[in-house]
Design an enzyme around this catalytic site. Structure first.
Site, mmCIF file in Angstrom:
data_model
loop_
_atom_site.group_PDB
_atom_site.id
_atom_site.type_symbol
_atom_site.label_atom_id
_atom_site.label_comp_id
_atom_site.label_asym_id
_atom_site.label_seq_id
_atom_site.Cartn_x
_atom_site.Cartn_y
_atom_site.Cartn_z
ATOM 1 C CD GLU A 176 -2.603 -0.662 5.316
ATOM 2 O OE1 GLU A 176 -2.696 0.581 5.275
ATOM 3 O OE2 GLU A 176 -3.443 -1.421 4.788
ATOM 4 N NE ARG B 71 -3.475 2.843 6.950
ATOM 5 C CZ ARG B 71 -4.685 2.425 7.237
ATOM 6 N NH1 ARG B 71 -5.359 2.969 8.219
ATOM 7 N NH2 ARG B 71 -5.249 1.440 6.567
ATOM 8 C CG ASP C 45 -6.459 -0.496 -4.249
ATOM 9 O OD1 ASP C 45 -5.349 -1.036 -4.122
ATOM 10 O OD2 ASP C 45 -7.188 -0.209 -3.278
ATOM 11 C CD GLU D 286 -11.178 4.108 -1.044
ATOM 12 O OE1 GLU D 286 -12.290 4.105 -0.479
ATOM 13 O OE2 GLU D 286 -10.132 3.768 -0.472
ATOM 14 C CB THR E 115 -2.492 5.486 -2.090
ATOM 15 O OG1 THR E 115 -3.741 4.895 -2.415
ATOM 16 C CG2 THR E 115 -1.856 4.759 -0.923
HETATM 17 C C1 DMJ Z 1 -6.359 3.753 2.463
HETATM 18 O O1 DMJ Z 1 -5.486 3.282 3.401
HETATM 19 C C2 DMJ Z 1 -5.690 4.014 1.152
HETATM 20 O O2 DMJ Z 1 -6.468 4.866 0.404
HETATM 21 C C3 DMJ Z 1 -5.417 2.745 0.388
HETATM 22 O O3 DMJ Z 1 -4.861 2.988 -0.858
HETATM 23 C C4 DMJ Z 1 -6.694 1.975 0.207
HETATM 24 N N1 DMJ Z 1 -7.420 1.808 1.405
HETATM 25 C C5 DMJ Z 1 -7.528 2.836 2.378
HETATM 26 C C6 DMJ Z 1 -8.800 3.631 2.364
HETATM 27 O O4 DMJ Z 1 -9.917 2.985 1.994
#
Ligand code: DMJ
Length: 625
Positions: free
Chosen positions: A214, A218, A358, A524, A611
């Site tokens: 995370e 982020r 994912d 998403e 991501t």
């Molecule tokens: C985000 O923090 C990122 O996209 C992660 O890969 C998956 N979950 C959340 C958003 O839903």
């Protein structure tokens, strides 16, 4: 911004030329069949022969005069017919020739050309207005955060306070910053940038436990894209407000130096899941396992950091994870969702593309795109094999109305298939489309014969899946998707209620269980709509994005500032949940803004989005120390 014609106008010219060509043939033939000559000719056998000869000749002309697209495989034609007349094959043209009355090609006078342009311009200004609405939403979200939660990780918009669920690094500030840069909101860039300059260094050295994944996607990701977009590494320099780019880079580097403990403390190539910042220690999660997606979703960030600092250590440790994963046994390219940092082996058999699985698949592709020149072909091979595995083992169609979805194998390939799809899986549509064309438009890729059979299959699945993800929104009473959906399928009906929108064609296909009815403002689906719009240029993806945005505005906006998650998307008014996730500002609103905007901003063949929607340039000016 590019000074070239907006692509929609280019389309108009292209389409008109082809339309004119086809329509002329139809008009000539139709005139023959409707004139007196027709009656005379048909009354005698020589006449019949001549008519047949002419029709045969015309049909031959139409069949043989094909666009470059027709040299691609049959599947390309199949996909093409869905997109529009441009890509129609010869036989369907003949079919239409007999069925449809002819239409004269439009001949515009100079005045009419002006008004046609103004039609295009009106559409463009409509999308600009919609884009402005997204920008306003971002300002509203930020103002709630700034007024009640500045410096905390997230805003609780209903109780109007902040919460530190991500370790206390001010995650919303950093996640939101590059969105503000892309939207050109100087004031927010200044506020966020000053906070980072003043407070983040201390937090990075003093805070306690953070999650490696995370924090990387982020905070590290946000700092690095802010570095580039503010002009670092001769970057975009979208904005001149806020601190110098090096402030972002220095923070990024200091943070990464702390996070490296997760790699260096582990006995294998697989990092531990958590790091304690203040003493640079790292440890595994309580069950001793790391999520597969988490350990394989660090490389874009650490590779980019190595490029811009000239220090290879970040890239080295992170790429070792993928090199190691290459050697592990898989099921048709698919992997279990847990991995042990102690043994370096996968744990359990649960296979899914939702939570914990994912972004493993997303980064196989994106790290390959980022590192293409650096001996990473194995990543593309892993990606292609996995997508083949997805198509073979996980893709099914719902009943009664045939939505394509991606289910799960909770007990591995020999266990029972589960028709469960997390909203998280909706990232896959965008990844598949990106993987097919590598970021250029489908039109361009087809024109240059760049798409393989695999690419075409993946693009088709991308489009089908985007539709399903959009319908996950449309079937609910609020127009917002649940966290998880189940699908009815042949031989298996799921127990549970529907989404509540009885006028949806798909209301009987999708089941939403009581525990899964929440919505966390996730990105998403709009992420995939953005990628698909850029690649296919099909305006329906914009319209779908707009419908989703309107539903967010209607049901999640909090008057005093910010947006809330929802407990239940199937009831009106929906019960609210007291949290605005950082990714609403970092991802959801960014992707919507880009979806409604000019396609030359952050082009997909020049940037790769991590991501968490933080864009990094693919070609980097490497610094050597
Ligand atoms: C985000 O923090 C990122 O996209 C992660 O890969 C998956 N979950 C959340 C958003 O839903």
């Amino acid at each position: 911004m590019s000074k070239s014609l907006p692509y929609s106008m280019k389309d108009v010219h292209y389409d008109n030329a082809k339309f004119r060509q086809r329509s002329c043939l139809k008009v000539i033939t139709q005139n023959l069949l409707t004139s007196n000559m027709k009656r005379d000719y048909i009354s005698c056998s020589t006449g019949k022969f001549l008519v047949l000869l002419m029709i045969g000749g015309l049909a031959y002309l139409m069949l043989t005069h094909t666009s470059p697209i027709h040299s691609v495989s049959g599947l390309a034609k199949d996909i093409g017919t869905k997109v529009g007349d441009n890509l129609m094959d010869g036989s369907s043209r003949v079919g239409k020739f007999w069925r449809k009355p002819p239409r004269l090609p439009p001949r515009f006078s100079p005045d009419e050309i002006g008004s046609n342009n103004s039609y295009v311009q009106n559409a463009a200004s409509e999308w600009r207005a919609r884009q402005q609405s997204v920008k306003n939403a971002f300002i509203h979200a930020w103002s709630g955060y700034k007024n009640y939660a500045m410096g905390h990780d997230e805003l609780m918009p209903l109780s109007r306070r902040g919460v530190d669920g991500l370790g206390g690094l001010g995650a919303t500030v950093v996640d939101a910053l590059d969105t503000a840069m892309i939207m050109g909101i100087d004031e927010i860039v200044s506020e966020a940038g000053s906070w980072i300059e003043m407070h983040l260094p201390e937090r990075i050295s003093q805070k306690g436990q953070v999650n490696l994944f995370e924090t990387t996607i982020r905070v590290l990701g946000g700092l690095l894209s802010a570095y580039h977009l503010s002009g670092g590494e001769q970057g975009k320099n979208l904005i001149h407000k806020g601190p110098k780019p090096t402030v972002y880079l220095t923070n990024a580097r200091n943070l990464a130096d702390q996070l490296l403990a997760a790699f260096t403390s582990s006995p294998t190539a697989i990092p531990f899941s958590d790091v304690v910042l203040r003493d640079r220690s790292a440890h595994a999660a309580p069950d001793g396992l790391s999520s597969t997606s988490e350990v394989s979703t660090l490389q874009l960030e650490l590779n980019y950091l190595s490029s811009v600092t000239g220090d290879p250590k970040y890239s080295k440790v992170s790429m070792k994870v993928l090199e190691h994963m290459k050697t592990l046994p898989k099921v048709e390219g698919l992997v279990p969702i847990y991995i042990s940092p102690h043994s370096g082996e996968f744990s359990g058999e649960n296979i899914r593309l939702g939570s914990r699985g994912d972004s493993y698949y997303e980064y196989l592709l994106k790290v390959w795109l980022q590192q293409r020149d650096n001996n990473v072909k194995y990543l593309h091979d892993m990606y292609e094999e996995a997508m083949k595995g997805v198509r073979h083992l996980l893709v099914r169609k719902s009943i009664p109305s045939g939505l394509v979805f991606v289910g799960e194998l909770p007990s591995g390939p020999n266990g029972v298939f589960s028709p469960k799809m997390d909203h998280l899986v909706c990232f896959l549509s965008g990844t598949l489309a990106l993987g097919a064309t590598k970021g250029i438009t489908k039109k361009e890729a087809l024109k240059n014969n760049l798409l393989t059979f695999e690419d075409l299959e993946n693009l088709k699945l991308a489009e089908d899946l985007a539709k399903t993800c959009f319908e996950m929104y449309s079937v609910t009473t609020t127009g917002l998707a649940p966290e998880i959906a189940y699908f009815n399928m042949e031989g298996h009906s799921e127990e549970g209620p529907d989404g509540g929108n009885k006028s949806s064609k798909y209301v009987r296909d999708i089941i939403i269980k009581p525990a899964d009815r929440h919505n966390l403002l996730r990105p998403e689906t709009v992420e995939s709509l953005f990628v698909l719009y850029r690649i296919t240029e099909d305006p329906k993806y914009r319209e779908w994005g707009w419908a989703i945005f309107k539903a967010f505005e209607k049901h999640t906006k909090v008057d005093s500032g910010g947006y809330s998650s929802l407990d239940d998307v199937t009831t009106l008014p929906p019960q609210r949940r007291d949290k605005m996730e950082t990714f609403f500002l970092g991802e959801t609103l960014k992707y919507l803004y880009l979806l409604f905007g000019d396609n030359t901003v952050i082009p997909l063949d020049e940037f790769v989005f991590n991501t968490e929607a933080h864009p990094f340039p693919i070609k980097v000016t490497t610094k050597t120390e």
